[in-house]
Design an enzyme around this catalytic site. Structure first.
Site, short mmCIF file in Angstrom:
data_model
loop_
_atom_site.label_atom_id
_atom_site.label_comp_id
_atom_site.label_asym_id
_atom_site.label_seq_id
_atom_site.Cartn_x
_atom_site.Cartn_y
_atom_site.Cartn_z
N HIS A 19 64.81 35.65 17.46
CA HIS A 19 64.52 34.22 17.66
C HIS A 19 64.15 33.96 19.12
CE1 HIS A 19 64.88 29.88 17.27
NE2 HIS A 19 65.57 29.89 18.42
N GLU A 56 27.05 63.16 10.18
CA GLU A 56 26.81 61.73 10.45
C GLU A 56 25.42 61.59 11.05
OE1 GLU A 56 28.36 58.48 9.97
OE2 GLU A 56 26.33 58.11 10.66
N GLY A 57 24.64 60.66 10.46
CA GLY A 57 23.26 60.46 10.90
C GLY A 57 23.10 59.44 12.03
N ILE A 73 26.99 38.04 1.12
CA ILE A 73 27.44 37.83 -0.27
C ILE A 73 28.07 39.10 -0.85
CG2 ILE A 73 25.78 36.00 -0.72
CD1 ILE A 73 24.14 38.18 -2.28
N THR A 110 26.23 57.46 16.87
CA THR A 110 27.65 57.46 17.26
C THR A 110 28.52 57.55 16.01
OG1 THR A 110 27.50 55.05 17.28
CG2 THR A 110 27.41 56.16 19.42
N GLY A 158 22.92 63.87 5.70
CA GLY A 158 23.33 64.93 4.76
C GLY A 158 22.83 64.65 3.35
N ALA A 172 38.72 49.24 5.89
CA ALA A 172 38.81 50.45 6.72
C ALA A 172 40.12 51.20 6.48
CB ALA A 172 38.67 50.07 8.19
N GLY A 192 32.14 56.70 13.81
CA GLY A 192 32.91 55.47 13.60
C GLY A 192 32.41 54.62 12.45
P1 FAD Z 1 31.47 53.44 6.66
O1 FAD Z 1 32.32 52.92 7.74
O2 FAD Z 1 30.38 52.57 6.13
O3 FAD Z 1 30.88 54.82 7.19
C1 FAD Z 1 29.95 55.53 6.46
C2 FAD Z 1 29.13 56.34 7.43
O4 FAD Z 1 28.39 57.29 6.68
C3 FAD Z 1 28.11 55.56 8.23
O5 FAD Z 1 28.28 55.77 9.60
C4 FAD Z 1 26.75 56.08 7.76
O6 FAD Z 1 25.80 56.16 8.81
C5 FAD Z 1 27.13 57.46 7.29
N1 FAD Z 1 26.24 58.01 6.26
C6 FAD Z 1 25.83 57.43 5.11
N2 FAD Z 1 25.07 58.27 4.39
C7 FAD Z 1 24.99 59.40 5.12
C8 FAD Z 1 24.34 60.63 4.91
N3 FAD Z 1 23.64 60.88 3.80
N4 FAD Z 1 24.44 61.58 5.88
C9 FAD Z 1 25.16 61.35 7.01
N5 FAD Z 1 25.80 60.21 7.26
C10 FAD Z 1 25.72 59.24 6.32
N6 FAD Z 1 37.45 46.36 7.22
C11 FAD Z 1 38.71 46.18 7.64
O7 FAD Z 1 39.62 46.83 7.12
N7 FAD Z 1 39.01 45.30 8.65
C12 FAD Z 1 38.07 44.55 9.24
O8 FAD Z 1 38.36 43.77 10.14
C13 FAD Z 1 36.72 44.71 8.81
N8 FAD Z 1 35.73 43.99 9.40
C14 FAD Z 1 34.44 44.19 8.99
C15 FAD Z 1 33.44 43.42 9.57
C16 FAD Z 1 32.13 43.57 9.18
C17 FAD Z 1 31.06 42.73 9.84
C18 FAD Z 1 31.80 44.53 8.18
C19 FAD Z 1 30.38 44.73 7.77
C20 FAD Z 1 32.78 45.29 7.59
C21 FAD Z 1 34.11 45.13 7.98
N9 FAD Z 1 35.15 45.84 7.39
C22 FAD Z 1 36.44 45.64 7.79
C23 FAD Z 1 34.90 46.83 6.33
C24 FAD Z 1 34.92 48.24 6.92
O9 FAD Z 1 33.94 48.32 7.92
C25 FAD Z 1 34.65 49.26 5.84
O10 FAD Z 1 35.57 49.08 4.78
C26 FAD Z 1 34.81 50.67 6.37
O11 FAD Z 1 33.92 50.89 7.44
C27 FAD Z 1 34.56 51.69 5.27
O12 FAD Z 1 34.66 52.98 5.78
P2 FAD Z 1 33.86 54.19 5.15
O13 FAD Z 1 34.24 55.38 5.96
O14 FAD Z 1 34.05 54.22 3.69
O15 FAD Z 1 32.32 53.85 5.38
P1 NAI Z 2 32.92 39.05 0.07
O1 NAI Z 2 32.97 39.71 -1.25
O2 NAI Z 2 34.17 38.93 0.87
O3 NAI Z 2 32.38 37.57 -0.11
C1 NAI Z 2 31.14 37.30 -0.65
C2 NAI Z 2 31.08 35.84 -1.04
O4 NAI Z 2 29.75 35.55 -1.39
C3 NAI Z 2 31.96 35.49 -2.24
O5 NAI Z 2 32.64 34.31 -1.97
C4 NAI Z 2 30.95 35.36 -3.36
O6 NAI Z 2 31.36 34.48 -4.38
C5 NAI Z 2 29.75 34.81 -2.60
N1 NAI Z 2 28.47 35.02 -3.25
C6 NAI Z 2 28.05 36.08 -3.98
N2 NAI Z 2 26.78 35.89 -4.39
C7 NAI Z 2 26.38 34.70 -3.89
C8 NAI Z 2 25.18 33.97 -3.95
N3 NAI Z 2 24.11 34.43 -4.61
N4 NAI Z 2 25.11 32.77 -3.32
C9 NAI Z 2 26.19 32.30 -2.64
N5 NAI Z 2 27.36 32.95 -2.56
C10 NAI Z 2 27.46 34.14 -3.16
O7 NAI Z 2 31.77 39.79 0.88
P2 NAI Z 2 31.39 39.79 2.42
O8 NAI Z 2 31.92 38.59 3.10
O9 NAI Z 2 29.94 40.06 2.46
O10 NAI Z 2 32.18 41.05 2.96
C11 NAI Z 2 31.98 42.32 2.36
C12 NAI Z 2 33.21 43.14 2.45
O11 NAI Z 2 33.40 43.61 3.76
C13 NAI Z 2 34.48 42.37 2.15
O12 NAI Z 2 34.72 42.28 0.76
C14 NAI Z 2 35.52 43.19 2.81
O13 NAI Z 2 35.88 44.22 1.94
C15 NAI Z 2 34.78 43.76 4.01
N6 NAI Z 2 35.15 43.02 5.22
C16 NAI Z 2 36.47 42.97 5.58
C17 NAI Z 2 36.86 42.26 6.68
C18 NAI Z 2 38.31 42.17 7.01
O14 NAI Z 2 39.08 42.96 6.48
N7 NAI Z 2 38.73 41.28 7.89
C19 NAI Z 2 35.90 41.56 7.53
C20 NAI Z 2 34.54 41.65 7.04
C21 NAI Z 2 34.21 42.38 5.94
#
Ligand code: FAD
Ligand code: NAI
Length: 465
Positions: free
Chosen positions: A444, A33-34, A271, A37, A114, A320, A39
């Protein structure tokens, strides 16, 4: 040169859970992990900080609007600095927790970025620029995803922010434009609206949250609009210009028509996200991601020998818990066990108010597939606990196979549905019929009674509405 059974690249929910499972199964395992932290996106700049802000901002708004009616008189004052510090404490607590779990499970954290360096080899470049090559029988790619960009909208994370920037805006904006009516836009837009911003969501499609059951999405949009979120649907953003004090955003109707300009203190670009594989050395093992950057897999195996892939960087929902399930299944397959993920039962939640939670098929998907189905629906307005708590917005909708009564999909909007959706996920994993839920005693008064009443509705014997 160190030799491992498995090296996992990426320390997010996919990577760290894979590392834990590998450690539990007695493998010699390293996690690369680069970031400073562990997570990944989820703990550092995703699920966790966003939920900390969603929780705090929801309480703030409740204290302003709802407490007085229940006989609690307070004069809430926002301390944004403290709210942000609270968010940071949540992140630190959990990322440290993951670090502890690595030690507990004898996982070696190789700190640095990596790069796959041919079959069975991973080069790790540390922050000081030094590089070491490690050997492994198996390499698991878990490098996650990054925000997608949009031509004409340059994210500077000052005035034009992505999700990471939107988690740390140093003031409450008077106004914010959100590009994209998806999960991130609506969650983080809700945070800033609750704290005082006027939020306008500009969406390309003519609906919000594409892919979500349409009836549920329509109710969701209505609920957000009632809270003051403005929606501009069917709108194509053509550019955004940032100044020191704000942003001017131009868009035009997708259907054709005159261009318009909107101004706001901040713009959030949300988006979608795309797989992250920069500098990963995929070419060294002949892996070619598709046009969207997705690395294909067959039961987590890539086309390259001994190289596996899980999480956001491969196909499926970017969630996640999906990454976590794939992590366990992938490692179990590597260990010669029967790892498996049921993609038909991956719940999905939007943590706004009201919350939205879904699992399984939408009505639209069932119609396209030609599956005959029955619908049971129950409104929270008729649920006693929701009424007592003044949380009556929303409903539970159960879709069951018309012939077999097997539950095919569940869509909920309302209070605490993020917690309650798991009941239906378990039911679906056990291939339950809606009658199984309908005949299960629920306590309930709880909101969970709405789950049962909706299931009763499939056969038309709902009792409380
Ligand atoms: P990541 O969590 O993206 O982890 C990948 C890691 O790999 C990173 O730490 C990165 O630094 C590291 N990495 C990349 N390339 C390299 C390399 N070459 N060498 C070493 N390390 C590297 N999902 C939910 O289920 N519930 C939620 O409420 C939710 N809320 C979200 C809110 C936001 C604002 C965002 C952006 C995402 C949210 N998601 C949520 C989506 C969720 O964060 C991701 O689906 C999840 O983190 C994916 O896990 P992952 O392990 O595939 O990748
Ligand atoms: P998203 O795919 O949920 O929504 C993107 C929205 O942007 C769509 O409605 C799409 O039609 C619109 N869009 C695409 N191109 C556009 C453009 N050019 N102009 C205007 N609108 C446009 O993607 P988002 O919200 O960025 O989240 C990314 C991913 O992160 C989610 O798909 C989800 O997998 C994950 N995530 C999950 C959360 C959760 O589980 N509670 C919370 C936050 C993120």
């Amino acid at each position: 040169m160190a030799q491992y059974d498995v090296i996992i690249i990426g320390g997010g929910p996919g990577g760290y859970n894979a590392a834990i499972r590998a450690g539990q199964l007695g493998m010699k395992v390293a996690l690369v992990e680069g970031r400073a932290t562990l997570g990944g996106t989820c703990l550092n700049v995703g699920c966790i900080p966003s939920k900390a802000l969603l929780h705090a901002s929801e309480l703030y708004e409740m204290s302003l609007k709802d407490f007085a009616g229940m006989g609690i008189e307070v004069s809430p004052k926002l301390n944004l600095e403290r709210m942000m510090a609270n968010k940071a404490e949540s992140v630190t607590g959990l990322t440290k927790g993951v670090e502890f779990l690595m030690k507990k499970n004898k996982v070696e954290w190789l700190k640095g970025w990596g790069r796959i360096d041919g079959v069975g080899k991973v080069a790790v470049r540390a922050a000081d620029g030094t590089e070491a090559v490690h050997e492994a029988k198996n390499i698991v790619i878990a490098t996650g995803s990054e925000p997608s960009g949009l031509a004409g909208v340059t994210v500077d994370n000052v005035r034009i922010v992505d999700s990471t920037g939107a988690l740390s805006i140093p003031e409450v904006p008077k106004s914010m434009i959100v590009i994209g009516a998806g999960v991130i836009g609506l969650e983080l837009g809700s945070v800033w609206r609750r704290l005082g911003a006027k939020v306008t969501v500009v969406e390309y499609l003519d609906r919000i949250t594409p892919g979500m059951d349409t009836e549920t999405a329509t109710a969701f949009q209505k609920a957000l609009a009632k809270q003051g979120v403005e929606f501009k649907l069917g709108a194509k953003v053509t550019g955004a210009k940032a100044t020191k004090t704000g942003v001017a955003l131009t868009f035009e109707p997708v259907a054709g028509g005159e261009a318009q300009t909107l101004s706001a203190d901040y713009v959030l670009l949300a988006i979608g996200r795309r797989p992250y594989t920069q500098g990963l050395g995929l070419e060294s093992v002949g892996i070619v991601p598709d046009k969207r950057g997705v690395i294909a897999n067959d039961h987590f195996k890539t086309g390259a020998p001994g190289v596996w892939v899980i999480g956001d960087v491969t196909s499926g929902p970017m969630l996640a818990h999906k990454a976590e399930d794939e992590a366990v299944a992938c490692i179990e397959l590597i260990a010669g066990k029967a790892g498996h993920v049921n993609y038909d039962v991956i719940p999905s939640v939007i943590y706004t108010y009201p919350e939205v939670a879904t699992v399984g098929k939408t009505e639209e998907e069932l119609k396209v597939a030609g599956t005959a189905y029955k619908v049971g629906k129950f409104p929270f307005l008729a649920n006693s606990r929701a009424k007592v708590n003044h949380e009556t917005e929303g409903f539970v909708k159960v879709l069951a196979d018309a012939k077999t009564d097997r539950i095919l999909g569940v869509h909920m909007i309302g209070p605490c549905v993020s917690e309650m959706i798991a009941e239906y996920a378990v039911a679906m994993e056990f291939a339950a019929a809606s009658e199984d839920v309908a005949r299960t005693c629920h306590p309930h008064p709880t909101r969970s009674e709405a789950l049962r009443q909706a299931a009763m509705g499939v056969e038309g014997w709902t009792m409380q509405a």
